[in-house]
Scaffold this active site. Sequence first.
Site, mmCIF file in Angstrom:
data_model
loop_
_atom_site.group_PDB
_atom_site.id
_atom_site.type_symbol
_atom_site.label_atom_id
_atom_site.label_comp_id
_atom_site.label_asym_id
_atom_site.label_seq_id
_atom_site.Cartn_x
_atom_site.Cartn_y
_atom_site.Cartn_z
ATOM 1 C CB SER A 155 0.617 -0.575 -4.780
ATOM 2 O OG SER A 155 -0.757 -0.463 -4.457
ATOM 3 C CB CYS A 160 -0.924 -0.001 1.209
ATOM 4 S SG CYS A 160 -1.950 1.474 1.266
ATOM 5 N N GLY A 161 0.943 1.915 -1.140
ATOM 6 C CA GLY A 161 1.827 3.068 -1.263
ATOM 7 C C GLY A 161 1.398 4.257 -0.442
ATOM 8 C CG HIS A 162 -2.741 5.357 1.219
ATOM 9 N ND1 HIS A 162 -3.260 4.080 1.069
ATOM 10 C CD2 HIS A 162 -3.238 5.809 2.396
ATOM 11 C CE1 HIS A 162 -4.034 3.796 2.098
ATOM 12 N NE2 HIS A 162 -4.045 4.826 2.923
ATOM 13 C CG ASP A 180 -6.457 4.737 -2.990
ATOM 14 O OD1 ASP A 180 -6.444 5.822 -2.385
ATOM 15 O OD2 ASP A 180 -5.478 3.966 -3.012
#
Length: 332
Positions: A254, A87-89, A248
């Site tokens: 990602s 999870c990039g955030h 999102d």
Amino acid sequence: MNLTVVDMHTGGEPLRIVTGGYPAIPKATILEKRAYVRDNLDHLRKLLIFEPRGHYDMYGALLVEPDLPGADLAVLFMHNEGYSTMCGHAIVALGRYAVDQGLVAKQEPFTTVNIEAPCGLVVASVAVSDGKAGAVSFESVPAFLFAGDRQIELTGYGKIGFDIAYGGAFYALADCHQFGLEFGHDRVRDFVDAATTLTNRLKAEFPLSHPDHDDLAFLYGTILTDGKDAFSGEATRNVCVFAEAEVDRSPTGSGVTARLAAMHAKGEIAVGQTRTFESIAGSRFSGAVARAARAGPHEAIVARVGGRAYYSGRAEFIVEPDDELGPGFLLR
């Protein structure tokens, strides 16, 4: 039962970081920890993510002891359906959080935070000025185009072209115009319905594989784009619908990584070029191809994605013994 959390958001996408109340997680690999929490402590995920304390689109992070050498911390990601692999955030938020909480030694102008995620080691770089943490960028695991320029017939939509790419999780990528949709014009609900239809069909009919571990080989969701994949100075918009039709609010770290892998494989972006990615809420991430890589048999890239995270609150959650709805519920 008392659970304490710090809430943050990255580009509008929430992150609920657990700071206390979870039982100890047995020592194991990160994927084994993920399986243990899923099989033994899932009631706590529902308590934190579901109503009345959370909502359908809430997202969470549980910090656990790292297993990889060199990792400063390790994290399990939680959402409405279960547990993600990347999870990039959340990485952007956790990078700032780690600096602010002294989980790593603060350095200026950049502090490196090595974060072990279920997909592997993610390296975050946190800008620090006058002792204050700011913007965060990260380099994730090798990302690759798994299947390009495929087509499928979808009931209600007709023939849809798509790619499948891996950016720490697998996503289907499709131009929203194929569904008769346009950003800024159509309802979020219509994007969700279209993306979910494609995701469900591909889950049933399109098997995935990952060279590192079978636990990584699942389709996390669909990203609908504005079709502007060729490199330019103009921002490209997308919306990621993942897990159980969760939306999102951010451009999806990602997901941006997966899009960059697909773009690079198709010759649409070169190493060193930086693109701006805009979410359905209007927030923006930067995304660049840092370098070429490999992932088993796949030609891959390492992407660098950047954004900003902010604090939104702190809370202590309880469950009274006679509260029938206290363990959590969802209406949507």
